[in-house]
Design a protein around this motif. Structure first.
Motif, PDB file in Angstrom:
ATOM      1  N   ASP A  20       3.814  17.794  -0.407  1.00  0.00           N
ATOM      2  CA  ASP A  20       3.929  16.440  -0.771  1.00  0.00           C
ATOM      3  C   ASP A  20       4.036  15.548   0.377  1.00  0.00           C
ATOM      4  O   ASP A  20       3.553  14.588   0.484  1.00  0.00           O
ATOM      5  CB  ASP A  20       5.170  16.487  -1.583  1.00  0.00           C
ATOM      6  CG  ASP A  20       5.021  15.727  -2.977  1.00  0.00           C
ATOM      7  OD1 ASP A  20       4.329  16.207  -3.963  1.00  0.00           O
ATOM      8  OD2 ASP A  20       5.147  14.270  -3.030  1.00  0.00           O
ATOM      9  N   ARG A  24       0.870  13.177   1.867  1.00  0.00           N
ATOM     10  CA  ARG A  24       1.241  11.611   1.754  1.00  0.00           C
ATOM     11  C   ARG A  24       0.839  11.129   3.432  1.00  0.00           C
ATOM     12  O   ARG A  24       0.319   9.940   3.553  1.00  0.00           O
ATOM     13  CB  ARG A  24       2.679  11.348   1.463  1.00  0.00           C
ATOM     14  CG  ARG A  24       2.930  10.021   1.282  1.00  0.00           C
ATOM     15  CD  ARG A  24       4.387   9.651   0.628  1.00  0.00           C
ATOM     16  NE  ARG A  24       4.715  10.139  -0.702  1.00  0.00           N
ATOM     17  CZ  ARG A  24       5.334  11.143  -1.080  1.00  0.00           C
ATOM     18  NH1 ARG A  24       6.107  11.845  -0.114  1.00  0.00           N
ATOM     19  NH2 ARG A  24       5.334  11.772  -2.385  1.00  0.00           N
ATOM     20  N   LEU A  27      -2.691  10.516   3.842  1.00  0.00           N
ATOM     21  CA  LEU A  27      -3.310   9.721   3.182  1.00  0.00           C
ATOM     22  C   LEU A  27      -3.192   8.207   3.733  1.00  0.00           C
ATOM     23  O   LEU A  27      -3.706   7.178   3.841  1.00  0.00           O
ATOM     24  CB  LEU A  27      -3.019   9.666   1.842  1.00  0.00           C
ATOM     25  CG  LEU A  27      -3.554  10.960   0.896  1.00  0.00           C
ATOM     26  CD1 LEU A  27      -3.031  10.660  -0.610  1.00  0.00           C
ATOM     27  CD2 LEU A  27      -5.177  10.522   0.854  1.00  0.00           C
ATOM     28  N   ALA A  28      -1.839   8.253   4.442  1.00  0.00           N
ATOM     29  CA  ALA A  28      -1.468   6.942   4.941  1.00  0.00           C
ATOM     30  C   ALA A  28      -1.877   6.945   6.573  1.00  0.00           C
ATOM     31  O   ALA A  28      -1.554   6.085   7.098  1.00  0.00           O
ATOM     32  CB  ALA A  28       0.110   7.075   5.026  1.00  0.00           C
ATOM     33  N   MET A  41      -7.040  13.746  -6.440  1.00  0.00           N
ATOM     34  CA  MET A  41      -5.658  14.196  -5.844  1.00  0.00           C
ATOM     35  C   MET A  41      -5.127  15.364  -6.037  1.00  0.00           C
ATOM     36  O   MET A  41      -4.512  16.231  -5.184  1.00  0.00           O
ATOM     37  CB  MET A  41      -4.577  12.854  -5.965  1.00  0.00           C
ATOM     38  CG  MET A  41      -5.093  11.689  -5.140  1.00  0.00           C
ATOM     39  SD  MET A  41      -3.844  10.406  -5.714  1.00  0.00           S
ATOM     40  CE  MET A  41      -2.441  10.761  -4.668  1.00  0.00           C
TER      41      MET A  41
ATOM     42  N   MET B 302      -2.619   6.807  -6.394  1.00  0.00           N
ATOM     43  CA  MET B 302      -2.491   6.950  -5.036  1.00  0.00           C
ATOM     44  C   MET B 302      -1.194   6.064  -4.484  1.00  0.00           C
ATOM     45  O   MET B 302      -0.426   6.565  -3.562  1.00  0.00           O
ATOM     46  CB  MET B 302      -3.730   6.443  -4.510  1.00  0.00           C
ATOM     47  CG  MET B 302      -3.785   6.184  -3.035  1.00  0.00           C
ATOM     48  SD  MET B 302      -4.323   7.724  -2.149  1.00  0.00           S
ATOM     49  CE  MET B 302      -6.093   7.628  -2.132  1.00  0.00           C
ATOM     50  N   TYR B 305       2.270   7.523  -5.198  1.00  0.00           N
ATOM     51  CA  TYR B 305       2.506   8.424  -4.604  1.00  0.00           C
ATOM     52  C   TYR B 305       2.832   8.183  -2.780  1.00  0.00           C
ATOM     53  O   TYR B 305       3.763   8.659  -2.461  1.00  0.00           O
ATOM     54  CB  TYR B 305       1.323   9.571  -4.162  1.00  0.00           C
ATOM     55  CG  TYR B 305       1.060  10.808  -3.577  1.00  0.00           C
ATOM     56  CD1 TYR B 305       1.967  11.708  -3.700  1.00  0.00           C
ATOM     57  CD2 TYR B 305       0.380  10.726  -2.376  1.00  0.00           C
ATOM     58  CE1 TYR B 305       2.180  12.819  -2.618  1.00  0.00           C
ATOM     59  CE2 TYR B 305       0.214  11.606  -1.610  1.00  0.00           C
ATOM     60  CZ  TYR B 305       1.305  12.618  -1.689  1.00  0.00           C
ATOM     61  OH  TYR B 305       1.340  14.019  -0.923  1.00  0.00           O
ATOM     62  N   LEU B 306       1.864   7.238  -2.384  1.00  0.00           N
ATOM     63  CA  LEU B 306       2.273   6.756  -1.159  1.00  0.00           C
ATOM     64  C   LEU B 306       3.677   6.209  -1.061  1.00  0.00           C
ATOM     65  O   LEU B 306       4.278   6.270   0.242  1.00  0.00           O
ATOM     66  CB  LEU B 306       1.269   5.900  -0.533  1.00  0.00           C
ATOM     67  CG  LEU B 306      -0.163   6.476  -0.257  1.00  0.00           C
ATOM     68  CD1 LEU B 306      -1.423   5.512   0.132  1.00  0.00           C
ATOM     69  CD2 LEU B 306      -0.054   7.529   0.904  1.00  0.00           C
ATOM     70  N   GLY B 308       6.164   7.096  -2.388  1.00  0.00           N
ATOM     71  CA  GLY B 308       7.412   8.218  -2.286  1.00  0.00           C
ATOM     72  C   GLY B 308       7.359   9.138  -3.716  1.00  0.00           C
ATOM     73  O   GLY B 308       8.098  10.116  -3.685  1.00  0.00           O
ATOM     74  N   ALA B 309       6.680   8.829  -4.809  1.00  0.00           N
ATOM     75  CA  ALA B 309       6.804   9.543  -5.866  1.00  0.00           C
ATOM     76  C   ALA B 309       6.174  10.923  -5.574  1.00  0.00           C
ATOM     77  O   ALA B 309       4.965  11.016  -4.944  1.00  0.00           O
ATOM     78  CB  ALA B 309       6.120   9.002  -6.984  1.00  0.00           C
TER      79      ALA B 309
END
Lengths: 124, 324
Positions: A20, A24, A27-28, A41, B302, B305-306, B308-309
């Motif tokens: 997780d 993340r 993707l960031a 995803m 998306m 999720y970014l 923080g979920a």
């Protein structure tokens, strides 16, 4: 009895926690996130889990050929060493966030680095 | 050219063509709707080999092991043999109790399935007309307090099923409903978890079930519903939801319009997902439900999720329109 790397890292629950955070970060990360555009995803998270299991020293079914096949369309998009470096950096930061010792992080990074040539299609 | 054997007949399949596209091209009528591997109405079973993994995405393990797959996402490498799935897609007759226009665009349909019909709030069914025209619809009712099955149907000018439901369906008519599917459901084991629900148009249907299920279970964490539409015709149950928000301190209802007209000042002038993402910037520990427009759903998945979920806590239910 010495524990394997995978056991020391905490096995499957640790992989799940790492996926997780790691995905993340990817993707960031503007250096690599264009490679994930338009990708499902949930399916991608499944692949990340397989990858992390492998670099954690866990029971992995990836072969060098799989690593090559899975990334060759990305090589056409410009995938190179700098992106592999970014992956390893995100991986290290993920593990740091989870409180993993530097010494184990180095072992994970070494495992990730060992598939670099397969991912980039060198020797295929 | 690879061969597709379907119900013991053989068809030439173009390379890269899906099983569904091949059958439709040959004029074979098979149930289908979303064409995106979501609604599961084109479920089939392979009779000779394991289907490609992407065609089994989202199916239960038990179905996967029995070589069930979705025809719309199945493009096998070579020859392939398939049959319609048979007993897993149990179709129950269901009689129409009422068809009610909530707005000009949204109809509320209540059905009475024959016999015991177990479902969880937030799941969906495939609804079939007598001629087998089949479409997925989410369930808005609650299984334990309402003795009917409630669906919300948005009228689409190009939609064969939705136009028919709006214009012709009458109380007393008989339809067929499939076994309920989907995992867009409330989990009572985490009563303190904050919930974010974002829906567009009749994407409200499953969320309306999930919210009332959560409140019924005494959910203690905050619940935020953002319901959006381009205009007033797509926003419905507004008074019911405002009433629910007055009764429950933990429930917050934010109806959104893309561009509210004069006299619509009590609606947020923003797209629902944008309003939600602007207010809730740290989604760590949240459970997220997204239903409706596919672009909104995928984008918000998306972004939450970014923010923080956890991926496992995000339920995305894109409503794909079926082309004619």
């Amino acid at each position: 009895m010495t524990q394997s790397l995978y056991e020391q890292l905490g096995g499957e629950p640790a992989v799940n926690a790492a996926v997780d955070i790691f995905y993340r970060k990817m993707l960031a990360d503007n250096r690599v996130n264009r490679f994930f555009e338009g990708v499902d995803m949930d399916r991608q998270a499944g692949k990340q889990k397989a990858f992390l299991t492998m670099v954690f020293g866990g029971p992995a079914n990836y072969t060098g050929k799989d690593m090559y096949e899975g990334h060759k369309h990305l090589i056409k998009m410009g995938l190179n060493d700098s992106h592999v470096d970014a992956v390893i950096e995100n991986l290290g930061n993920t593990l740091k966030e989870l409180g993993v010792k530097d010494e184990l992080i180095a072992q994970v990074a070494a495992l990730a680095n060992s598939v670099r040539d397969d991912v980039l299609g060198r020797g295929h | 050219m690879p061969t597709l054997i379907f119900e013991k007949q053989s068809y030439q399949r173009n390379p890269d063509e899906t099983v569904l596209d091949c059958l439709l091209r040959h004029g074979v009528s098979v149930p289908h709707a979303c064409r995106n591997g979501v609604c599961q109405s084109c479920l089939m079973r392979s009779t000779d080999s394991d289907p490609p993994a992407p065609a089994q995405h989202g199916l239960k393990d038990s179905l996967r092991q029995q070589r069930y797959f979705l025809a719309c996402t199945c493009a096998p490498e070579g020859d392939f043999a398939a049959t319609l799935s048979g007993p897993v897609l149990i179709q129950l007759p269901a009689r129409v109790i009422s068809v009610e226009k909530l707005t000009r665009r949204i109809a509320r349909v209540r059905l009475n399935p024959e016999g015991a019909f177990d479902y969880r709030a937030g799941q969906f069914i495939n609804l079939a007309r007598g001629d087998c025209l089949t479409r997925p619809y989410s369930i808005a009712s609650l299984p334990y307090t309402e003795d009917f099955l409630e669906l919300h149907v948005a009228r689409h000018e190009q939609g064969r099923m939705s136009r028919w439901i709006h214009d012709e369906l009458q109380p007393g008519n008989e339809l067929a409903v499939s076994t309920p599917l989907g995992e867009c459901c409330y989990r009572p084991e985490h009563p303190e978890q904050p919930l974010l629900l974002v829906g567009t148009g009749c994407g409200l249907a499953p969320l309306y079930g999930v919210i009332r299920d959560a409140l019924h279970h005494g959910h203690t964490g905050p619940i935020w519903l953002y319901h959006g539409s381009r205009d007033r015709e797509g926003l419905y149950l507004v008074e019911e939801l405002r009433g629910l928000a007055r009764e429950h301190d933990t429930f917050n209802y934010v109806p959104c319009l893309d561009s509210p007209a004069a006299g619509e000042a009590d609606f947020t002038a923003r797209r629902a997902h944008e309003a939600a993402l602007a207010r809730h910037t740290d989604m760590k520990g949240w459970r997220v439900f997204l239903c409706g427009h596919p672009e909104m759903v995928n984008q918000t998945k998306m972004k939450t999720y970014l923010a923080g979920a956890a991926l496992a806590d995000i339920h995305a239910d894109p409503f794909y329109l079926t082309a004619l």
